[in-house]
Design a protein around this motif. Sequence first.
Motif, PDB file in Angstrom:
ATOM      1  N   LEU A  10       0.856  -1.171   0.000  1.00 12.78           N
ATOM      2  CA  LEU A  10       0.000   0.000   0.000  1.00 12.78           C
ATOM      3  C   LEU A  10       0.896   1.226   0.000  1.00 12.78           C
ATOM      4  CD1 LEU A  10      -2.471  -1.148   2.812  1.00 12.78           C
ATOM      5  CD2 LEU A  10      -2.856  -1.237   0.340  1.00 12.78           C
ATOM      6  N   ALA A  11       0.372   2.328  -0.472  1.00 13.08           N
ATOM      7  CA  ALA A  11       1.141   3.568  -0.509  1.00 13.08           C
ATOM      8  C   ALA A  11       0.811   4.425   0.701  1.00 13.08           C
ATOM      9  CB  ALA A  11       0.842   4.330  -1.798  1.00 13.08           C
ATOM     10  N   ALA A  12       1.715   5.338   1.000  1.00 12.24           N
ATOM     11  CA  ALA A  12       1.539   6.272   2.113  1.00 12.24           C
ATOM     12  C   ALA A  12       2.326   7.543   1.808  1.00 12.24           C
ATOM     13  CB  ALA A  12       2.030   5.642   3.412  1.00 12.24           C
ATOM     14  N   GLN A  53       1.769 -10.362   5.050  1.00 14.99           N
ATOM     15  CA  GLN A  53       2.653  -9.198   5.080  1.00 14.99           C
ATOM     16  C   GLN A  53       2.002  -8.031   4.347  1.00 14.99           C
ATOM     17  OE1 GLN A  53       6.754  -9.388   3.948  1.00 14.99           O
ATOM     18  NE2 GLN A  53       7.083 -11.346   4.983  1.00 14.99           N
ATOM     19  N   LEU A  54       2.070  -6.865   4.978  1.00  9.18           N
ATOM     20  CA  LEU A  54       1.653  -5.621   4.348  1.00  9.18           C
ATOM     21  C   LEU A  54       2.870  -4.702   4.319  1.00  9.18           C
ATOM     22  CD1 LEU A  54      -1.804  -4.940   6.045  1.00  9.18           C
ATOM     23  CD2 LEU A  54      -1.367  -5.869   3.770  1.00  9.18           C
ATOM     24  N   HIS A  55       3.187  -4.199   3.138  1.00 13.09           N
ATOM     25  CA  HIS A  55       4.302  -3.269   2.960  1.00 13.09           C
ATOM     26  C   HIS A  55       3.711  -1.892   2.685  1.00 13.09           C
ATOM     27  CE1 HIS A  55       7.180  -6.695   1.458  1.00 13.09           C
ATOM     28  NE2 HIS A  55       6.642  -6.947   2.644  1.00 13.09           N
ATOM     29  N   LEU A  56       4.154  -0.903   3.411  1.00 13.69           N
ATOM     30  CA  LEU A  56       3.717   0.474   3.200  1.00 13.69           C
ATOM     31  C   LEU A  56       4.880   1.229   2.596  1.00 13.69           C
ATOM     32  CD1 LEU A  56       0.803   1.260   4.242  1.00 13.69           C
ATOM     33  CD2 LEU A  56       1.762  -0.668   5.457  1.00 13.69           C
ATOM     34  N   GLY A  57       4.719   1.634   1.339  1.00 10.92           N
ATOM     35  CA  GLY A  57       5.759   2.345   0.619  1.00 10.92           C
ATOM     36  C   GLY A  57       5.424   3.817   0.481  1.00 10.92           C
ATOM     37  N   ILE A  58       6.433   4.641   0.511  1.00 17.58           N
ATOM     38  CA  ILE A  58       6.237   6.088   0.433  1.00 17.58           C
ATOM     39  C   ILE A  58       6.046   6.515  -1.016  1.00 17.58           C
ATOM     40  CG2 ILE A  58       7.319   8.330   0.887  1.00 17.58           C
ATOM     41  CD1 ILE A  58       6.319   6.707   3.376  1.00 17.58           C
ATOM     42  N   GLU A  59       5.019   7.332  -1.216  1.00 20.62           N
ATOM     43  CA  GLU A  59       4.701   7.857  -2.543  1.00 20.62           C
ATOM     44  C   GLU A  59       4.558   9.376  -2.400  1.00 20.62           C
ATOM     45  OE1 GLU A  59       2.036   5.834  -5.756  1.00 20.62           O
ATOM     46  OE2 GLU A  59       0.732   6.902  -4.356  1.00 20.62           O
ATOM     47  N   ASN A  60       5.404  10.116  -3.099  1.00 18.53           N
ATOM     48  CA  ASN A  60       5.400  11.581  -2.945  1.00 18.53           C
ATOM     49  C   ASN A  60       4.068  12.214  -3.299  1.00 18.53           C
ATOM     50  OD1 ASN A  60       8.013  11.879  -1.930  1.00 18.53           O
ATOM     51  ND2 ASN A  60       8.887  11.779  -3.984  1.00 18.53           N
ATOM     52  N   ALA A  68      -9.812   0.197  -4.191  1.00 20.44           N
ATOM     53  CA  ALA A  68      -8.830  -0.881  -4.048  1.00 20.44           C
ATOM     54  C   ALA A  68      -8.496  -1.092  -2.573  1.00 20.44           C
ATOM     55  CB  ALA A  68      -7.557  -0.532  -4.815  1.00 20.44           C
ATOM     56  N   HIS A  69      -8.291  -2.366  -2.201  1.00 22.16           N
ATOM     57  CA  HIS A  69      -7.992  -2.682  -0.806  1.00 22.16           C
ATOM     58  C   HIS A  69      -7.544  -4.135  -0.682  1.00 22.16           C
ATOM     59  CE1 HIS A  69     -12.143  -4.017  -1.451  1.00 22.16           C
ATOM     60  NE2 HIS A  69     -11.833  -4.996  -0.627  1.00 22.16           N
ATOM     61  N   PRO A  70      -6.761  -4.446   0.356  1.00 23.63           N
ATOM     62  CA  PRO A  70      -6.505  -5.852   0.649  1.00 23.63           C
ATOM     63  C   PRO A  70      -7.680  -6.406   1.458  1.00 23.63           C
ATOM     64  CG  PRO A  70      -5.223  -4.482   2.126  1.00 23.63           C
ATOM     65  CD  PRO A  70      -5.936  -3.563   1.174  1.00 23.63           C
ATOM     66  N   GLY A  71      -8.001  -7.661   1.238  1.00 20.69           N
ATOM     67  CA  GLY A  71      -8.989  -8.374   2.043  1.00 20.69           C
ATOM     68  C   GLY A  71      -8.234  -9.244   3.025  1.00 20.69           C
ATOM     69  N   LEU A  72      -8.367  -8.958   4.305  1.00 16.07           N
ATOM     70  CA  LEU A  72      -7.602  -9.647   5.334  1.00 16.07           C
ATOM     71  C   LEU A  72      -8.512 -10.582   6.120  1.00 16.07           C
ATOM     72  CD1 LEU A  72      -5.671  -6.472   6.494  1.00 16.07           C
ATOM     73  CD2 LEU A  72      -4.839  -8.273   4.976  1.00 16.07           C
ATOM     74  N   ARG A  73      -8.215 -11.869   6.053  1.00 14.19           N
ATOM     75  CA  ARG A  73      -9.031 -12.858   6.748  1.00 14.19           C
ATOM     76  C   ARG A  73      -8.641 -12.887   8.215  1.00 14.19           C
ATOM     77  NH1 ARG A  73     -10.748 -18.335   3.931  1.00 14.19           N
ATOM     78  NH2 ARG A  73     -11.755 -16.757   2.657  1.00 14.19           N
ATOM     79  N   ARG A 112      -7.979   1.891   2.441  1.00 10.35           N
ATOM     80  CA  ARG A 112      -9.131   1.074   2.801  1.00 10.35           C
ATOM     81  C   ARG A 112      -8.673  -0.358   3.065  1.00 10.35           C
ATOM     82  NH1 ARG A 112     -13.977  -0.654  -1.277  1.00 10.35           N
ATOM     83  NH2 ARG A 112     -15.603  -0.917   0.276  1.00 10.35           N
ATOM     84  N   LEU A 113      -9.168  -0.962   4.140  1.00  6.98           N
ATOM     85  CA  LEU A 113      -8.853  -2.338   4.492  1.00  6.98           C
ATOM     86  C   LEU A 113     -10.148  -3.101   4.731  1.00  6.98           C
ATOM     87  CD1 LEU A 113      -6.092  -1.542   7.146  1.00  6.98           C
ATOM     88  CD2 LEU A 113      -5.724  -2.168   4.754  1.00  6.98           C
TER      89      LEU A 113
END
Length: 126
Positions: A10-12, A53-60, A68-73, A112-113
Amino acid sequence: MLTAIDHVQLAAPPGSEDELRAYYAGVLGMTEIPKPPVLAARGGCWFQAGSVQLHLGIENDFRPAKKAHPGLRVTGIEAYATRLAERGARVTWDDDLPGHRRFYSQDPVGNRLEFLEPVRLSGPDA
């Protein structure tokens, strides 16, 4: 042949790492995992819970996705929703997916999650 999803990224926005840590570790209960040094220099942070695993990457030029979202069970979805709500996260239940209990929430930067748990059917068709 695909065998599994290794991670979801996901971006941040720049400078949001402390907020992300507070949410993903403090609210969701995930563990922060180290990024390789060459990637850590780019900012962001990675989290894990079990094999997820969720990776949060920096986006300027960050803008959270609206759909769009991950579906987490999860297991024990009611207790998990209570955990999130008690820690200040908004929980929005949705009953539109047959065979599942699910809710949505947002991380502090607007990603969104979806959290869902299959429901065991009862009766003659179970």
